[in-house]
Design a protein around this motif. Structure first.
Motif, PDB file in Angstrom:
ATOM      1  N   GLY A 465       4.245   0.230  43.048  1.00 27.51           N
ATOM      2  CA  GLY A 465       4.916   1.187  42.166  1.00 27.51           C
ATOM      3  C   GLY A 465       4.093   2.425  41.928  1.00 27.51           C
ATOM      4  N   PHE A 466       2.784   2.258  41.860  1.00 24.32           N
ATOM      5  CA  PHE A 466       1.900   3.404  41.634  1.00 24.32           C
ATOM      6  C   PHE A 466       2.052   4.417  42.772  1.00 24.32           C
ATOM      7  N   LYS A 467       2.049   3.909  44.001  1.00 24.81           N
ATOM      8  CA  LYS A 467       2.176   4.801  45.156  1.00 24.81           C
ATOM      9  C   LYS A 467       3.526   5.503  45.166  1.00 24.81           C
ATOM     10  N   CYS A 468       4.593   4.798  44.754  1.00 24.93           N
ATOM     11  CA  CYS A 468       5.920   5.417  44.718  1.00 24.93           C
ATOM     12  C   CYS A 468       5.949   6.607  43.774  1.00 24.93           C
ATOM     13  N   ILE A 469       5.353   6.437  42.589  1.00 26.80           N
ATOM     14  CA  ILE A 469       5.367   7.515  41.587  1.00 26.80           C
ATOM     15  C   ILE A 469       4.517   8.692  42.057  1.00 26.80           C
ATOM     16  N   ILE A 470       3.311   8.407  42.553  1.00 25.98           N
ATOM     17  CA  ILE A 470       2.417   9.479  43.016  1.00 25.98           C
ATOM     18  C   ILE A 470       3.021  10.192  44.220  1.00 25.98           C
ATOM     19  N   SER A 471       3.671   9.433  45.118  1.00 27.87           N
ATOM     20  CA  SER A 471       4.298  10.049  46.290  1.00 27.87           C
ATOM     21  C   SER A 471       5.404  11.005  45.875  1.00 27.87           C
ATOM     22  N   GLN A 472       6.151  10.640  44.827  1.00 25.61           N
ATOM     23  CA  GLN A 472       7.199  11.533  44.321  1.00 25.61           C
ATOM     24  C   GLN A 472       6.591  12.832  43.803  1.00 25.61           C
ATOM     25  N   LEU A 473       5.485  12.708  43.054  1.00 22.00           N
ATOM     26  CA  LEU A 473       4.795  13.904  42.558  1.00 22.00           C
ATOM     27  C   LEU A 473       4.280  14.762  43.710  1.00 22.00           C
ATOM     28  N   MET A 474       3.794  14.121  44.763  1.00 23.24           N
ATOM     29  CA  MET A 474       3.287  14.867  45.915  1.00 23.24           C
ATOM     30  C   MET A 474       4.423  15.591  46.644  1.00 23.24           C
ATOM     31  N   ARG A 475       5.576  14.939  46.758  1.00 27.14           N
ATOM     32  CA  ARG A 475       6.709  15.600  47.412  1.00 27.14           C
ATOM     33  C   ARG A 475       7.168  16.822  46.612  1.00 27.14           C
ATOM     34  N   GLU A 476       7.168  16.680  45.279  1.00 23.71           N
ATOM     35  CA  GLU A 476       7.540  17.814  44.431  1.00 23.71           C
ATOM     36  C   GLU A 476       6.545  18.966  44.605  1.00 23.71           C
ATOM     37  N   THR A 477       5.258  18.627  44.659  1.00 31.83           N
ATOM     38  CA  THR A 477       4.217  19.655  44.816  1.00 31.83           C
ATOM     39  C   THR A 477       4.314  20.305  46.189  1.00 31.83           C
ATOM     40  N   GLU A 478       4.603  19.520  47.214  1.00 33.34           N
ATOM     41  CA  GLU A 478       4.809  20.077  48.549  1.00 33.34           C
ATOM     42  C   GLU A 478       5.984  21.052  48.560  1.00 33.34           C
ATOM     43  N   SER A 479       7.068  20.706  47.843  1.00 34.45           N
ATOM     44  CA  SER A 479       8.245  21.585  47.788  1.00 34.45           C
ATOM     45  C   SER A 479       7.899  22.916  47.136  1.00 34.45           C
ATOM     46  N   PHE A 485       5.899  29.570  51.139  1.00 32.29           N
ATOM     47  CA  PHE A 485       6.019  29.934  52.556  1.00 32.29           C
ATOM     48  C   PHE A 485       7.364  30.599  52.843  1.00 32.29           C
ATOM     49  N   ASP A 486       8.408  30.097  52.162  1.00 33.74           N
ATOM     50  CA  ASP A 486       9.736  30.677  52.373  1.00 33.74           C
ATOM     51  C   ASP A 486       9.762  32.141  51.946  1.00 33.74           C
ATOM     52  N   GLU A 487       8.999  32.484  50.905  1.00 33.17           N
ATOM     53  CA  GLU A 487       8.907  33.879  50.471  1.00 33.17           C
ATOM     54  C   GLU A 487       8.259  34.740  51.554  1.00 33.17           C
ATOM     55  N   LEU A 488       7.270  34.152  52.242  1.00 28.55           N
ATOM     56  CA  LEU A 488       6.524  34.932  53.228  1.00 28.55           C
ATOM     57  C   LEU A 488       7.324  35.192  54.493  1.00 28.55           C
ATOM     58  N   GLY A 489       8.176  34.264  54.853  1.00 32.54           N
ATOM     59  CA  GLY A 489       8.970  34.440  56.063  1.00 32.54           C
ATOM     60  C   GLY A 489       8.126  34.367  57.315  1.00 32.54           C
ATOM     61  N   ALA A 490       8.274  35.348  58.197  1.00 34.26           N
ATOM     62  CA  ALA A 490       7.653  35.312  59.530  1.00 34.26           C
ATOM     63  C   ALA A 490       6.154  35.511  59.514  1.00 34.26           C
ATOM     64  N   VAL A 491       5.596  36.033  58.404  1.00 28.37           N
ATOM     65  CA  VAL A 491       4.148  36.334  58.406  1.00 28.37           C
ATOM     66  C   VAL A 491       3.299  35.104  58.110  1.00 28.37           C
ATOM     67  N   THR A 492       3.936  33.967  57.886  1.00 25.81           N
ATOM     68  CA  THR A 492       3.179  32.765  57.532  1.00 25.81           C
ATOM     69  C   THR A 492       2.366  32.252  58.712  1.00 25.81           C
ATOM     70  N   PRO A 493       1.066  32.072  58.557  1.00 19.27           N
ATOM     71  CA  PRO A 493       0.272  31.469  59.632  1.00 19.27           C
ATOM     72  C   PRO A 493       0.787  30.074  59.977  1.00 19.27           C
ATOM     73  N   GLU A 494       0.625  29.712  61.233  1.00 22.17           N
ATOM     74  CA  GLU A 494       1.229  28.472  61.734  1.00 22.17           C
ATOM     75  C   GLU A 494       0.797  27.242  60.932  1.00 22.17           C
ATOM     76  N   THR A 542      -2.440  22.757  46.817  1.00 20.94           N
ATOM     77  CA  THR A 542      -3.155  21.869  47.742  1.00 20.94           C
ATOM     78  C   THR A 542      -4.287  21.112  47.052  1.00 20.94           C
ATOM     79  N   SER A 543      -4.917  21.727  46.035  1.00 24.04           N
ATOM     80  CA  SER A 543      -5.964  21.018  45.285  1.00 24.04           C
ATOM     81  C   SER A 543      -5.379  19.817  44.553  1.00 24.04           C
ATOM     82  N   HIS A 544      -4.172  20.006  43.966  1.00 25.36           N
ATOM     83  CA  HIS A 544      -3.525  18.884  43.284  1.00 25.36           C
ATOM     84  C   HIS A 544      -3.086  17.820  44.287  1.00 25.36           C
TER      85      HIS A 544
END
Length: 844
Positions: A465-479, A485-494, A542-544
């Motif tokens: 259960g701990f991993k499920c909750i932390i994984s949800q937080l990580m997915r939110e942070t990734e979003s 990146f979506d704001e940057l558009g084409a200038v985003t480094p690969e 990324t630090s979080h």
């Protein structure tokens, strides 16, 4: 002072050297001693010991010309508490001090029993009148930091220097008062002459034999600078297999000595070094440099070489990164016969010309020489050596000797590839011989005990259960990061925009985070304010993510509670810092999940099955042998801390009183252990019987002498064949065991592959030893020429120093920090004080 007084002080100088710790009277000598003289005496004590410091002090004293210094010296002795020495010098009668010599000899002989049978804290109040006040404080400090056995050793060292006529009787009364068994051995009336070995009893003799037999370097186990005068130096007790290992090097050949951990390779190096220094004819002198890669190992070897060689009239000094700022390297090299170095010191000195060439040395010894590859400092030194050799220089080159428990096989998949790998190592060290034990294998197996290897496959949690909750937080942070990146558009480094499905709680995920943060550092936009906003946001996200990833790794291998505590500490630090809108949002998201995380982490059904198995192993081993000494190897510092807490809070294991040993390198929010802390941890594990387990990262797996250990546990810890041999070698006592504990079947398979590669390595060495030496030398030379041609073709132009004043930006948000012209070098002591003041002001 009259000429006669000066002559007398010189004549009776030996009494001063044996009795006086000059650092205790330096403050009283301020009117006559310059600051630099005081510093040199203090440094001499730190580097070489009290007797050497006393010799230097006496030399400075006899060179003084100022009026009144002799009276000042006597007053300093009196004020510091050296009443016996004061009285002897004032009357030039040293008979009372001379009579103490037989008691000193007795105490030296009984020192091993003293340190195991006497509690220094119990008797210190009764014998304090026989010691200097500072010595009493030092004994208390050593007891507190390193344990009672180390405190007892310190007490012996101080008593051996005591100038008080009555100290033998005072010690006898103190021992009798405490009803100490040792009092029966301490025969005041007859001194050393009245001792019979039968008084020790069977138990003490057996314990002493075990300590001597299983220690890697038993012959210098009890050496100390002041334990005996030079005339009493005993020869080395070398075993036949050690003579066999040393033979090619004693014949002057460049040699790699490959022998198991625990067989006494350091003792072999002492033998080679002594033979080398003695072979020079009158008027010529040898100069030896011994390299050690880790600071704890450097300290260990410096102590061993100093204790052994200074008694034989040689000068020994050491320089490491921790001391290099305070010494002049070329003077240390010039003024000493043996120099112990961390290798980067010599790399730097060759680069800046402080040491003109390797020709200043006649012998170079590389401890853990398997590291001589790629851009390791060992290889940088040998590049210099090989350039000199292949460049046709007429300057003499030093002999080269390497020491290792395993030469390794690299990525070899068969014997031919393994032989090629070993030949490349020999080429790197210009070695023409690989020395192993062949003729005296029986003796070696009687001394070195190969631990019994056990593989333990354990189950992971079925639900997490701990991993499920932390994984949800990580997915939110990734979003949130992806929206940037979506704001940057084409200038985003690969590598910034590459959001793929990654496994949370893995090393690969952390590597991706590091790649993103590195890309942010060099990312640029025309609008600098926008660049700063974007980079700062990405850095925070990324630090979080990295902290969440760390927490999942801790939870996987330790308790959910420990992982949650790790995250709580992180968010507490976040709140105490800038705490901008992005951090507030991320903190709010974590706090919303905190009650759920607390509930999951406290649920007994979520206990980690790995810890149950680890607990079972420890309980079983300590039930079979309550005196078991364990090293528990883990991958990360965070896991070291988590397992330490688990053991301390587990009523079944808290008696183990765990110590920890980690590296000194700085991580994101951790500066690692300081060198004194590392030494303290090792000394406590060696000498304090209460510390039954040491939890360590990789810093403990090479070279460090931890002879008492008889149980090694590799907790999800596996590396290459060299690391396997090194970590297994930490278990040196008879009947040692080694457990690999993992939930991953691939880890066990990798360790079994390492065992296969170890056999392949040994077979390859035997094959190479069968070659004709001339053919082997030719093979090595061909490799050297080929490798040099590659280096020369890839040679980089020396960078041109850019003296322009540059702006330095914050790597996190790209905000202006300062100009390069604003940077200043701050002395380490001042820096620590400054940081302490800054921390205090932050708290206020």
């Amino acid at each position: 002072m009259t000429a006669e007084q000066r002559r007398n002080l010189h004549a009776f100088g030996d009494y001063v050297r044996k009795t006086l710790d000059p650092t205790h009277i330096l403050s009283y000598m301020a009117p006559w001693f310059r600051d630099d003289m005081v510093q040199y005496v203090q440094a001499e004590k730190n580097n070489k010991g009290t007797m050497e410091a006393a010799s230097l002090f006496l030399r400075y004293l006899l060179e003084l010309q100022e009026e009144g210094w002799f009276r000042g010296f006597l007053d300093a002795l009196d004020q510091a508490g050296y009443s016996g020495l004061y009285e002897a010098i004032e009357s030039w009668d040293f008979q009372k001090i001379e009579k103490l010599e037989e008691h000193r000899a007795l105490l030296r002989r009984l020192q091993p029993v003293f340190k195991t049978r006497v509690n220094p804290k119990d008797i210190l109040p009764d014998i304090s009148e026989c010691l200097i006040d500072q010595e009493c404080e030092e004994i208390i400090q050593v007891c507190s930091n390193k344990g009672l056995m180390a405190g007892a050793e310190k007490m012996v060292e101080c008593l051996l220097r005591s100038d008080k006529e009555n100290w033998p009787k005072t010690l006898k009364l103190a021992l009798e008062k405490e009803e100490s068994v040792f009092s029966e051995l301490w025969t005041v009336e007859q001194g050393a002459k009245g001792v019979e070995t039968k008084d020790l009893g069977d138990e003490e003799i057996e314990t002493s034999e075990i300590q001597i037999f299983y220690k890697e370097e038993p012959e210098y186990q009890n050496l100390s600078q002041n334990s005996s005068p030079p005339s009493e130096v005993a020869p080395l007790k070398i075993r036949n297999y050690q003579l066999e290992l040393a033979l090619p090097a004693k014949e002057g050949k460049n040699t790699i000595i490959c022998a198991p951990t625990g067989c006494g390779k350091t003792l072999v190096s002492l033998l080679i070094c002594e033979h080398h220094l003695k072979k020079f004819p009158q008027g010529r002198k040898g100069k030896v440099v011994f390299f050690a890669i880790h600071l704890p190992l450097y300290e260990q070897q410096k102590s061993v070489f100093s204790q052994y060689f200074e008694r034989r009239g040689y000068k020994v000094a050491g320089i490491s990164g921790a001391t290099s700022e305070n010494v002049v390297v070329d003077q240390i090299v010039e003024n000493n016969d043996i120099i112990i170095l961390t290798p980067q010191i010599l790399v730097n000195s060759l680069k800046d010309g402080t040491i003109p060439s390797l020709s200043v040395f006649t012998l170079m010894m590389f401890d853990e020489c398997h590291n001589t590859s790629k851009h390791h400092p060992y290889n940088m030194i040998m590049f210099n050596y090989l350039d000199q050799k292949l460049g046709g220089s007429s300057d003499p080159l030093p002999q080269v000797v390497g020491l290792t428990a395993s030469v390794g096989v690299g990525d070899a998949k068969n014997r031919d590839e393994a032989m090629e790998h070993i030949c490349k190592l020999c080429a790197s060290l210009d070695a023409s011989v690989i020395s192993t034990v062949k003729d005296n294998l029986q003796e070696l197996t009687e001394v070195v005990y190969k631990p019994e290897k056990n593989f333990r496959k354990v189950e992971s949690r079925t639900t997490d259960g701990f991993k499920c909750i932390i994984s949800q937080l990580m997915r939110e942070t990734e979003s949130l990061a992806k929206s940037i990146f979506d704001e940057l558009g084409a200038v985003t480094p690969e590598n910034l925009s590459r959001f793929q499905n990654r496994d949370f709680g893995t090393q690969k995920y952390e590597q991706w985070i590091i790649a993103v943060q590195k890309a942010c550092i060099v990312f640029q936009l025309p609008d600098k304010a926008e660049e700063s906003r974007i980079c700062k946001a990405l850095y925070l996200y990324t630090s979080h993510l990295r902290k969440y990833n760390d927490a999942l790794i801790i939870s996987e291998h330790a308790r959910m509670k420990d992982a949650l505590d790790y995250l709580k500490d992180f968010f507490n630090n976040v709140r105490a810092a800038g705490f901008d809108e992005t951090e507030q949002d991320l903190t709010r998201r974590f706090e919303e999940k905190l009650p759920e995380l607390e509930s999951v982490s406290m649920d007994p059904s979520n206990e980690n099955p790995k810890l149950k198995d680890l607990c079972f192993i420890l309980q079983e081993e300590y039930h079979l042998n309550p005196e078991t000494r364990t090293i528990l190897f883990v991958k990360t510092r965070a896991l070291v801390d988590a397992l330490k807490k688990w053991i301390e809070e587990n009523p079944k294991l808290s008696f183990l009183k765990p110590g920890i040993l980690t590296g000194r390198g700085k991580t994101t929010n951790n500066t690692g252990m300081t060198l004194p802390a590392q030494k303290c941890a090792l000394d406590a594990f060696r000498t304090n019987g209460d510390n039954k387990i040491l939890i360590a990262t990789s810093v403990a797996d090479e070279g460090i002498d931890i002879a008492q250990c008889n149980l090694v546990i590799l907790y999800e810890y596996v590396g290459n064949v060299i690391k396997m041999i090194q970590t297994r070698g930490r278990g040196r006592a008879k009947g040692s065991k080694c457990f690999l504990l993992t939930s991953n079947a691939d880890v066990i398979e990798k360790e079994k592959m390492n065992m296969y590669k170890e056999k392949m390595m040994n077979d390859s060495i035997l094959s190479l030893q069968a070659w004709d030496e001339a053919i082997f030398k030719e093979k090595v030379c061909q490799i050297q020429i080929h490798e040099k041609s590659i280096r020369d073709s890839q040679g980089k132009a020396k960078p041109v120093l850019d003296k322009k004043n540059k702006k330095l930006l914050c790597r996190k948000c790209k905000a202006f920090a300062c100009y390069t012209a604003d940077i200043r070098v701050v002395e380490p002591f001042l820096l620590s004080r400054l940081l302490a003041l800054m921390e205090a002001s932050t708290l206020l």
